[in-house]
Design a protein around this motif. Sequence first.
Motif, short mmCIF file in Angstrom:
data_model
loop_
_atom_site.label_atom_id
_atom_site.label_comp_id
_atom_site.label_asym_id
_atom_site.label_seq_id
_atom_site.Cartn_x
_atom_site.Cartn_y
_atom_site.Cartn_z
N CYS B 52 -56.00 14.80 6.44
CA CYS B 52 -56.02 14.82 7.91
C CYS B 52 -54.88 13.99 8.47
O CYS B 52 -54.18 14.41 9.41
N ASN B 56 -51.84 15.42 10.64
CA ASN B 56 -51.65 14.86 11.98
C ASN B 56 -50.22 14.37 12.16
O ASN B 56 -49.59 14.58 13.19
N GLY B 61 -49.17 14.46 15.96
CA GLY B 61 -50.41 14.07 16.62
C GLY B 61 -51.22 15.19 17.21
O GLY B 61 -52.24 14.94 17.84
N PHE B 63 -52.80 17.45 15.70
CA PHE B 63 -53.98 17.82 14.91
C PHE B 63 -55.24 17.19 15.47
O PHE B 63 -56.22 17.87 15.74
N PHE B 64 -55.19 15.88 15.72
CA PHE B 64 -56.40 15.21 16.19
C PHE B 64 -56.72 15.57 17.64
O PHE B 64 -57.88 15.71 18.01
#
Lengths: 160, 138
Positions: B52, B56, B61, B63-64
């Motif tokens: 993860c 990310n 950033g 992804f989150f």
Amino acid sequence: MEKQIFENAVARNSRRLFLIALSFTKNHDDSEDIVQNVFMKLWNGKNDFENDEHIKNWLTAVCVNESKNCLKSYFRKNTTDLDSACDLYSFDRQSDLDLFTAVMKLPKTDRVVIHLFYYEELSIKQIADLLDVKETAVGTRLHRARSKLKEMLGDEWIHE
Amino acid sequence: MNNRYKLAFSGVRPSDDLNERILAMTEKKRRVNYKRVLALTAAVILILAIFCISVNAATNGEFFTSIKMRFNGELQTPDKVKKTYDTASGHTVEERIYILGDGAEFFVRTETAGEEEVATADAFGFRMEVPDTTEAGE
């Protein structure tokens, strides 16, 4: 494997397998260890057996392999003295003890073949398949073993 | 000869308790190796976390922030969680929404980075509670 089938297999085959292992190892404790290992493989395995005969053949093959592996093992216990091994068993007649002693004195390859032939009543082809050798080799070993037994025991044991 | 041979070997037997020992071995229950299970679980969690974080970082950033949340049956998009806009006086205001509580009684508190006072955010579609900044200032 079902518990009942397993218990039946143990009851019917443990002594037979012990004798096969003994023909390889000439050692009581090693032979019992081999038999335990064989039955553990049966219990833990996921084989589908068609009938008792199928189980018997499978056990015989596994016992032969386990016995071979035992002889290769570095940690194998020392072979017991033949006299002390004979003390573990009871023989009704002196001739029985003589035959047992004579068989145990044979070289391993001859001893195993003669046991499988006379006690397990396997054919030469079946023995060859089991030991992974040629049929002619089995025939030779059988002939040689008989000659040695005749030499040690005389003619009467064959004709008795 | 077969009978003669079998008869001779009839006295050769394993120990009386061999069969019992074999059957006893089957009774032993397999123990669960908790240390191994814990180690495996920790390894899986570690691999997932590394995965993860890597993704990310690779997506700057995204992804989150792209992870969707659902509160009170309403899907929360990143726009609603973090909102940036320019005020009439030229300030850029970044608004962060903190969702507090759980279940049907949750409320939303907003914080602003600029000087402009933020209006109650009914536009978000929640019952919102805006902190009273005047009390904090006094």
